[in-house]
Design an enzyme around this catalytic site. Structure first.
Site, PDB file in Angstrom:
ATOM      1  CB  CYS A   1     -10.882 -21.691  14.838  1.00 17.08           C
ATOM      2  SG  CYS A   1     -10.342 -20.787  16.290  1.00 17.08           S
TER       3      CYS A   1
ATOM      4  CG  ASP B   1      -2.002   0.981   1.188  1.00 16.05           C
ATOM      5  OD1 ASP B   1      -2.098   1.680   0.166  1.00 16.05           O
ATOM      6  OD2 ASP B   1      -2.762   1.087   2.173  1.00 16.05           O
TER       7      ASP B   1
ATOM      8  CG  ASP C   1      -5.854   5.972  -3.672  1.00 14.56           C
ATOM      9  OD1 ASP C   1      -4.836   5.369  -3.275  1.00 14.56           O
ATOM     10  OD2 ASP C   1      -6.971   5.816  -3.146  1.00 14.56           O
TER      11      ASP C   1
ATOM     12  CB  CYS D   1     -15.409 -20.205  17.105  1.00 14.85           C
ATOM     13  SG  CYS D   1     -14.105 -20.314  15.874  1.00 14.85           S
TER      14      CYS D   1
HETATM   15 ZN   LIG Z   1     -12.214 -19.606  17.014  1.00 15.20          ZN
END
Ligand SMILES: [Zn+2]
Length: 644
Positions: free
Chosen positions: A277, A90, A125, A275
């Protein structure tokens, strides 16, 4: 030159291969942001643990730090970050948004990115806020385009990302996109969207993406700059975004927040971690809270990355299965602001635009998710073609309630007595279905609940009313005899009616007159009884696919359509130089296409002709006209059968 090739597609979403100097990246993809000043998760871990294919860092931060700058110039960006895959940089535009300004010249920063070996550098930009007035936004667009024009001269072998600005003004976005598309740019970030994300103005965000896409060259990747929360990924991909970057994984973790596919959770407020994960499987919320801040920061960042990358996988799976709209609709149920965004997509001009990119059939059935479903491009197309392509061959209509599918089997007893001047119209939950179209995608291949929402009912009622406009509606309440008594001399052949109707819906009005000549032989499947092959005067002209009830075109059929429909109808025009190549049965590459019927859609059957309109082969489009004329890589048409 940008090497970018579509592999799979659904809605405006696409799975593409994108080539960089450090390898091929598959889109859609997520670029984790690495802050060179404080590396939280190393690039090696990003690659090995999260399978990150490409990362992004900020060249302005490197440029501003004397030690980093000198090291980057000396050993190169890839050695500095110890990453051998592609790295995007960037330019400091975002810093100019946060701090008001940056002290680097717009050319200087492009040269710097080039010199440190960035794979994709970004122009500096002019960041424009969503609440900026039109005049300022316009001035900023002009300055952004001017800087892009200047910057491309210095990119050398680096790919250059030229950002689209224009605040929330659709016309400005589109104009900026058109101007940038004229330049030798390789990658299109859509900029200035972070405030829209932060304020959950997803309706505005959707408009910004669509209007930018409408002006952009479709053959290059589009990056939704700064949008790192997966809540927006399915919608953004469905609208045509290919890349995302995430600094959010670290930012949210630092703030003890967990990114979830449907939103964000605060660790302090959690008893359970909803979750699956590896982090949330190993620890409890309580354990995470009791940890040292530094350790927790790191673990939450990992969770955030797992969730974000997993969302990309879900999207890719949906694209391959052809049910990305469904994923977008289901996601919208979890967030009212996303519902507002879906409303934006229902505007007619946008529906028209989406329809251009929508494949004619899909691998999976259409699933109803709620009132949004009726607005999907494939249904919009079905309704349009009913009026523009389908030819009403009868003067009277019997309206039947929706039954089990296929309708023609359920209503077989009526069909057997059907006089030729009567049509059977099923009042289905997708709109009116002339019964001979009941096997065509998505009519047979749709799963609807017993009761649908009011909006769907109203839309279907409106379409039905319009369809019946010039027809006399007759009733069968007195029994089937009343229909039989309407006309006895019918001689009606339902199979032929089905073939005529499907051919018109697929190839255009009156296509049946071109294709069906003389003696017609219909070969049916012995096991299913469905139409398989059609011969006309002993020539095999069409085969019907059992999966979607649509025809594949044989070369004998192609010849007839070619002489019946004027140029450029149904045609993909290729350069004369690749004539032999196509006659040999090879596929049509995009770079050889010089024109194409604007009515052709992805997965449509098409006639492949040379510059002098000589028919060479018949094939199946993978791209629409806009794409065929823009892409330099990949296959535009899969050749099925050639003339020789
Ligand atoms: Zn998680």
């Amino acid at each position: 030159m940008t090497e970018f090739e579509i592999k799979y597609r659904d809605c405006m979403g696409r799975i593409c291969n994108f080539r960089t100097r450090h390898g091929i990246v598959e889109t859609p993809n997520l670029l984790p942001v690495i802050n060179p000043n404080k590396i939280l998760i190393t690039s090696k871990e990003l690659k090995e643990k999260f399978r990150a294919q490409m990362i992004i860092t900020n060249s302005y931060i490197i440029y501003k730090n004397k030690d980093l700058r000198e090291k980057a110039l000396e050993v190169g960006l890839h050695n500095l970050l110890e990453f051998d895959g592609p790295i995007m940089t960037d330019s400091g535009t975002f810093q100019s948004y946060v701090y008001g300004k940056v002290d680097v010249d717009s050319i200087e920063i492009v040269k710097f990115q080039r010199d440190i070996g960035s794979d994709i550098g970004t122009i500096l930009d002019v960041f424009t806020l969503p609440n900026e007035d039109y005049e300022t936004a316009k001035k900023n667009v002009e300055e952004t385009v001017r800087r892009a024009e200047e910057s491309v001269k210095f990119k050398d072998k680096m790919l250059l990302a030229c950002t689209i600005q224009g605040s929330v003004y659709p016309k400005l976005r589109e104009r900026c996109a058109r101007e940038i598309s004229k330049l030798d740019s390789d990658f299109y970030p859509i900029g200035g969207v972070v405030p829209l994300m932060e304020n959950q103005q997803y309706d505005k965000l959707a408009e910004v993406i669509i209007s930018s896409k409408m002006g952009l060259d479709p053959s290059k990747p589009v990056h939704l700059f700064g949008a790192g929360h997966p809540i927006i990924f399915p919608l953004a991909v469905a609208l045509g975004c290919d890349f995302f970057d995430s600094s959010a994984y670290a930012k949210y973790a630092d703030d003890d927040r967990l990114i979830m596919p449907w939103g964000t959770l605060k660790l302090d407020e959690l008893d359970e971690l909803p979750c699956t994960c590896p982090i949330c499987s190993e620890y409890t919320a309580k354990e995470l809270r009791s940890m040292d801040k530094k350790v927790r920061f790191r673990l939450l960042a990992e969770h955030n990355l797992y969730v974000s990358f997993n969302e990309i996988k879900k999207i890719k799976h949906a694209i391959k299965d052809g049910n990305l709209w469904e994923l977008v609709e289901r996601k919208a149920v979890s967030n009212p602001y996303l519902m507002d965004a879906l409303r934006v997509l229902e505007r007619k001009k946008y529906k028209k635009w989406f329809e251009l990119f929508e494949s004619v059939s899909k691998k999976r059935a259409l699933f109803y998710t709620g009132r949004h479903t009726i607005h999907r491009p494939i249904i919009y197309r079905y309704h349009n073609r009913l009026f523009n392509r389908y030819r009403v061959e009868y003067s009277k209509a019997v309206i039947l309630p929706e039954s089990k599918k296929p309708f023609s089997r359920y209503y077989k007893h009526i069909l057997q007595k059907l006089p030729s001047e009567v049509g059977l119209i099923v009042n289905s939950k997708l709109g009116p279905v002339p019964i001979e179209l009941d096997e065509m995608y998505p009519i047979a291949q749709s799963i609807m609940p017993d009761k649908v929402d009011r909006e769907t009912t109203l839309i279907c009622r409106k379409v039905l009313k319009k369809f019946l406009d010039r027809l006399e509606v007759v009733s069968i309440e007195d029994g089937f005899e009343s229909i039989g008594s309407l006309n006895k001399k019918s001689g009606n052949n339902f199979d032929l009616r089905r073939i005529r109707a499907t051919v018109c819906m697929q190839f255009g009005k009156n296509a049946d007159k071109a294709l069906l000549k003389g003696k017609i032989d219909i070969i049916k499947s012995k096991s299913t009884g469905k139409i398989r092959n059609i011969y006309s005067n002993n020539k095999h002209i069409l085969s019907m696919r059992a999966s979607d009830g649509l025809f594949t075109l044989k070369i004998a059929g192609a010849r007839r359509l070619h002489s019946f429909f004027k140029f450029p109808s149904l045609r993909v025009v290729v350069r004369n130089e690749c004539r032999d190549f196509i006659l040999d049965g090879k596929n049509v590459f995009s770079k050889f296409v010089i024109d194409c019927d604007p009515q052709l859609r992805p997965l449509d059957e098409c006639l492949i002709v040379d510059e002098d309109d000589n028919l060479l082969a018949v094939g199946r489009c993978l791209l629409n006209r806009i794409e065929m004329l823009s892409f330099n890589y990949g296959i535009a048409v899969k050749t099925r059968e050639s003339l020789s």
